[in-house]
Design a protein around this motif. Sequence first.
Motif, PDB file in Angstrom:
ATOM      1  N   SER A 237     -58.535 -20.384  -7.914  1.00  0.00           N
ATOM      2  CA  SER A 237     -57.698 -19.213  -8.654  1.00  0.00           C
ATOM      3  C   SER A 237     -58.364 -17.918  -8.191  1.00  0.00           C
ATOM      4  N   ARG A 238     -57.611 -17.066  -7.994  1.00  0.00           N
ATOM      5  CA  ARG A 238     -58.225 -15.508  -7.478  1.00  0.00           C
ATOM      6  C   ARG A 238     -59.044 -14.832  -8.680  1.00  0.00           C
TER       7      ARG A 238
ATOM      8  N   ILE B 139     -52.144  -7.315 -18.927  1.00  0.00           N
ATOM      9  CA  ILE B 139     -52.103  -8.836 -19.145  1.00  0.00           C
ATOM     10  C   ILE B 139     -50.731  -9.346 -18.268  1.00  0.00           C
ATOM     11  N   ARG B 140     -50.985 -10.506 -17.933  1.00  0.00           N
ATOM     12  CA  ARG B 140     -49.770 -11.183 -16.968  1.00  0.00           C
ATOM     13  C   ARG B 140     -49.588 -12.518 -17.467  1.00  0.00           C
ATOM     14  N   ASP B 141     -48.509 -12.933 -17.040  1.00  0.00           N
ATOM     15  CA  ASP B 141     -47.885 -14.259 -17.322  1.00  0.00           C
ATOM     16  C   ASP B 141     -48.482 -15.143 -16.233  1.00  0.00           C
ATOM     17  N   ALA B 142     -49.114 -16.215 -16.970  1.00  0.00           N
ATOM     18  CA  ALA B 142     -49.746 -17.197 -16.191  1.00  0.00           C
ATOM     19  C   ALA B 142     -48.956 -17.774 -15.014  1.00  0.00           C
ATOM     20  N   MET B 143     -47.625 -17.582 -14.942  1.00  0.00           N
ATOM     21  CA  MET B 143     -46.671 -18.285 -13.817  1.00  0.00           C
ATOM     22  C   MET B 143     -47.231 -17.548 -12.539  1.00  0.00           C
ATOM     23  N   GLU B 144     -47.126 -18.257 -11.474  1.00  0.00           N
ATOM     24  CA  GLU B 144     -47.410 -17.814 -10.080  1.00  0.00           C
ATOM     25  C   GLU B 144     -46.374 -18.597  -9.381  1.00  0.00           C
ATOM     26  N   LEU B 145     -46.225 -17.888  -8.140  1.00  0.00           N
ATOM     27  CA  LEU B 145     -45.340 -18.687  -7.027  1.00  0.00           C
ATOM     28  C   LEU B 145     -45.796 -20.154  -6.642  1.00  0.00           C
ATOM     29  N   LYS B 146     -47.041 -20.214  -6.879  1.00  0.00           N
ATOM     30  CA  LYS B 146     -47.549 -21.730  -6.321  1.00  0.00           C
ATOM     31  C   LYS B 146     -47.149 -22.534  -7.439  1.00  0.00           C
ATOM     32  N   ARG B 147     -47.314 -22.238  -8.590  1.00  0.00           N
ATOM     33  CA  ARG B 147     -46.681 -23.218  -9.891  1.00  0.00           C
ATOM     34  C   ARG B 147     -45.181 -23.602  -9.813  1.00  0.00           C
ATOM     35  N   PHE B 148     -44.592 -22.260  -9.209  1.00  0.00           N
ATOM     36  CA  PHE B 148     -43.263 -22.436  -9.365  1.00  0.00           C
ATOM     37  C   PHE B 148     -42.474 -23.318  -8.312  1.00  0.00           C
TER      38      PHE B 148
ATOM     39  N   THR C  43     -55.986  -7.138 -13.208  1.00  0.00           N
ATOM     40  CA  THR C  43     -54.711  -6.297 -13.266  1.00  0.00           C
ATOM     41  C   THR C  43     -55.294  -4.725 -13.030  1.00  0.00           C
TER      42      THR C  43
END
Lengths: 360, 464
Positions: free
Chosen positions: A38-39, A49-58, A43
């Motif tokens: 992970s990177r 804070i940011r949602d744990a969802m990312e495009l890889k998971r999507f 932020t």
Amino acid sequence: MTLFIQRILEKIGHLLESGPLLARAKPLFDAIDSFLLSRETVTPAAPHIRDAMELKRFMILVVAAAMPLALFSIYQYGWRAVAIILVSYLCGVGAEAVFVVARREEFTEGAFVSCMLYPLTLPPTIPLWMAGLGIIVGIVFGKEVFGGTGKNIFNPALVGRVFIAVAFPVEMTTRWLMPASGGLGRFTAYTSDTVTGATPLIVYKGTRAVTPVADLFFGNIPGSLGEGCKILILAAGLFLILTRIVNWRLPVSMLGAVWVASYFGSALWPERIAPPMFQLLSGGLLFGAVFMVTDPVTCPVTRPGKYIYGVLCGLLTVLIRNFSGYVEGVMFAILFMNIFAPLIDETVFLLTFREKRASQ
Amino acid sequence: MKRRFPKGGYTFPVRKKGPSTSFITSPLPKKVTIPLIAAHGTVMDLTVKKGDAVTAGDIIARNDQALGPAIVASISGVVEHIGEIGYLGRSVTAVTIRSSGTDSVRDIRHISRHQCDVIYISGASACGCDGIPTQYNSSRLSPASVTSIIITAIDSEPFSVLNETLLLENAKQFTEGVNLLHRLFGKVLPVHIVARSGHIKRLGFTGQMKERPWLHVHAGTKKYPHTLSIPLIERAFGRALSDKEDAVSLGCVILNVRDVLAINEAVNHGRPLIEHIFEVTGPGFGRSALAQARIGTPLKHLLPDIALADTGMRWVLNSVMSGTVIDDPAMPVTPLIQSIICIPEKRERELLWFLRPGSNRDSYSGAYLGGFMKGVTKDFNTNMHGEARPCISCGWCEEVCPRQTLMPHQIVRYAEKGLFEEAARFRPFLCIECGLCSYVCPSKLPLLERIRQCKQELQKAETP
């Protein structure tokens, strides 16, 4: 372990910075680097804070939803199904990689979904080179020429599928396999020699004979790799809707339109239009409604637009299936409607914001 | 089916502690630095000079011509210094008072018969989103233009507990304050309270409504940002507001529980606004606590670790969704502080992070196990959790957006290309800058930042 991998990746990263030629491979290295670890980015400003969802998971969840269908295709048609999927990944991701390196842009994860969905729409007897060619055309002409992920008008997997369907009609429409049933199925075989020429839709077109609903539902019929078991497709659809990856409005409106059109159509014109349950469960309709219509990039972005788009996809499918020379109409319908998605959105925008325009 | 307003929003899965939340206080400070800060950057006129003796509650600065409240001394002592300090990103005049050691406070009850005068003199007109209207220009609203009072008694900000804790612990004083507010501006005004349905029942608001026809109590949710002023008005009025309507244009005074208690203290008990209550919370702090301090007390007296480098923590002012970072440990307490949130900075890289089940992760989507395991404490930190990617039009920003017809993804699509005129078509001025769109975006796009930029550019273009 993490630290060890991190150190290796850092060393390779430094190595890539040493020469201009090596630097071209940076986007590919970044893709592997961010896949493994992970990177560290935090932020920069609000929201902190940011949602744990990312495009890889999507994207990986769409692949995961299609995975049971791939497994079932091995059961039905043997390990050749895996060979087709692997060829699709090799050629599709390869084509994406070439563009990423040439454009010096970041590798996006959308290709992983296209390369998984595309082989599931193919007949199990397709020559491997043909499968590879299709996905290359799909990725290049369906996505990359438009500027990559997020900018494409057409669904790349469907562009590839339609290209080979038009270019190689014999291989794509006449050579089907009877699926295995019972026991281990074809888990112990590479493929089968018992070629049959007729899917339920072809049979219906020729003789008006309707395949029993149970056979259609459990996949005991010849067809494309992923369209066999309708329970698995419905489960995948439910999973994707619950995870919010798929917008329920699209599959529901498309399937609803097909049901309504074929219910009234078959009552008024029984010799031309097939009954609703047969229409819903045969061919690639369910697969298309769950995995293809729902591609967020190529469908309208507005809520009313999604309903209109889904309904038109459904109506067009019934129209092509029952009134054209083609047996199956799902892919043509979706690809055709892809063209109109921006127009549908624009119309909705005009109606939604008309008050503002009037006041100006 | 009747539509509920406001739309959208998101309930953060944060387990909040009830009224037993701990309390942080500091002894009477030896020295306070009071920034003469008022809303809208008003320059306040000093009413004291260096060397003057002041009693807690004395007015030290006011400007009846420009918009802003009166500022009062928070301790008794001598004005030691008057100079410029940096506060919330701008340079403001500040008055430093050295304590005389006595804790005398001026009783302001008998200064005026008019309650609005008392509110102004006590410094309590600084309360509320836009200040309390008085005849001294303390709010963008005038007392005559007020049409209703809306009070939020819910905390929708992640980690926040302030309103609900104060409501449950001071129910009697809150009711006194509400009774006072409805006739404050010389006419009987409707008072809307938005509270959690459990609290409405527990505090007997339903019964009170029957006795007082001017009182309207609405059940609200803990969805963020439904307690910000625009969604709050939408909840109270039961309709969506347009981009031209806001609290001022509708004549609404927006307050929270703490504001009501401060007004009650000033008018009914004659106590000026010398002390301020705010909350300290967040996963980096470990617990939620209410802090009470004299205005002007440096934050480091209350929180020795605040804003220290190398602690691996980020201290945020007021809102973790839209607030700014606190970088000065000596920042003085003012009524502008609502809460201080401490979040761990996370820069460690993890192996195959996106493939893990994620029982301790929070996501608007149902993509992690955390969404189904309500009992597991969620790990909130400052990591981006992914890389920036092109917009895939998933539509989540539009779904969570509290404003009707606002499409953040469409605004940003044009704004990032510099096509602000085109973006204006999607009504960016509807945006209340809650930051929820940026929070949910799986492509990690800076939507809030872009919409803010778009609004600024459009405003610039409009001003000749």
